[in-house]
Design a protein around this motif. Structure first.
Motif, PDB file in Angstrom:
ATOM      1  N   PHE A 112      63.377  60.875   1.684  1.00 57.55           N
ATOM      2  CA  PHE A 112      62.236  60.757   0.791  1.00 57.55           C
ATOM      3  C   PHE A 112      61.764  62.152   0.426  1.00 57.55           C
ATOM      4  O   PHE A 112      61.687  63.030   1.280  1.00 57.55           O
ATOM      5  CB  PHE A 112      61.068  60.032   1.462  1.00 57.55           C
ATOM      6  N   ARG A 113      61.441  62.357  -0.837  1.00 53.33           N
ATOM      7  CA  ARG A 113      60.800  63.600  -1.259  1.00 53.33           C
ATOM      8  C   ARG A 113      59.332  63.251  -1.427  1.00 53.33           C
ATOM      9  O   ARG A 113      58.961  62.464  -2.299  1.00 53.33           O
ATOM     10  CB  ARG A 113      61.371  64.103  -2.582  1.00 53.33           C
ATOM     11  N   ILE A 114      58.479  63.809  -0.563  1.00 49.34           N
ATOM     12  CA  ILE A 114      57.061  63.485  -0.621  1.00 49.34           C
ATOM     13  C   ILE A 114      56.259  64.683  -1.099  1.00 49.34           C
ATOM     14  O   ILE A 114      56.597  65.827  -0.811  1.00 49.34           O
ATOM     15  CB  ILE A 114      56.527  63.004   0.744  1.00 49.34           C
ATOM     16  N   THR A 115      55.224  64.394  -1.844  1.00 50.89           N
ATOM     17  CA  THR A 115      54.259  65.407  -2.257  1.00 50.89           C
ATOM     18  C   THR A 115      52.934  64.990  -1.648  1.00 50.89           C
ATOM     19  O   THR A 115      52.503  63.847  -1.808  1.00 50.89           O
ATOM     20  CB  THR A 115      54.143  65.468  -3.788  1.00 50.89           C
ATOM     21  N   ALA A 116      52.306  65.919  -0.933  1.00 47.41           N
ATOM     22  CA  ALA A 116      51.058  65.607  -0.246  1.00 47.41           C
ATOM     23  C   ALA A 116      50.031  66.697  -0.500  1.00 47.41           C
ATOM     24  O   ALA A 116      50.367  67.811  -0.881  1.00 47.41           O
ATOM     25  CB  ALA A 116      51.306  65.459   1.251  1.00 47.41           C
ATOM     26  N   CYS A 117      48.796  66.344  -0.273  1.00 46.85           N
ATOM     27  CA  CYS A 117      47.674  67.259  -0.442  1.00 46.85           C
ATOM     28  C   CYS A 117      46.888  67.264   0.865  1.00 46.85           C
ATOM     29  O   CYS A 117      46.445  66.211   1.328  1.00 46.85           O
ATOM     30  CB  CYS A 117      46.806  66.768  -1.595  1.00 46.85           C
ATOM     31  N   VAL A 118      46.734  68.438   1.484  1.00 50.05           N
ATOM     32  CA  VAL A 118      45.975  68.566   2.728  1.00 50.05           C
ATOM     33  C   VAL A 118      44.952  69.682   2.584  1.00 50.05           C
ATOM     34  O   VAL A 118      45.171  70.640   1.845  1.00 50.05           O
ATOM     35  CB  VAL A 118      46.895  68.837   3.940  1.00 50.05           C
ATOM     36  N   PRO A 119      43.823  69.590   3.291  1.00 49.72           N
ATOM     37  CA  PRO A 119      42.846  70.679   3.263  1.00 49.72           C
ATOM     38  C   PRO A 119      43.455  71.943   3.854  1.00 49.72           C
ATOM     39  O   PRO A 119      44.283  71.882   4.756  1.00 49.72           O
ATOM     40  CB  PRO A 119      41.705  70.170   4.140  1.00 49.72           C
TER      41      PRO A 119
END
Length: 67
Positions: A4-11
């Motif tokens: 899986f190619r995932i794009t995530a946003c974290v603080p």
């Protein structure tokens, strides 16, 4: 192997003076099919959220085994 190619946003992990200066960091990474749930839990525990998930097979037109 299915990935899986995932794009995530974290603080951001840097020191923050006020809550208004909170900056988010976006990243994209390849995650093996079998460890997807563990990676999702890790991102959520860091206070982030998954933005996009794609099935990445390495080469265009490769059979992924899904019908």
């Amino acid at each position: 192997m299915r990935m899986f190619r995932i794009t995530a946003c974290v603080p951001s992990q840097t020191r923050i003076r006020t809550q208004r200066e909170l900056q988010n960091t976006f990243f994209t990474k390849l995650v093996p099919y079998g460890s997807w749930f563990r990676e999702q839990q890790r991102i959520q525990k860091m206070g982030g959220k998954v933005v996009k998930v794609e099935l990445a097979t390495g080469r265009q037109g490769t059979n992924t085994g899904l019908l």
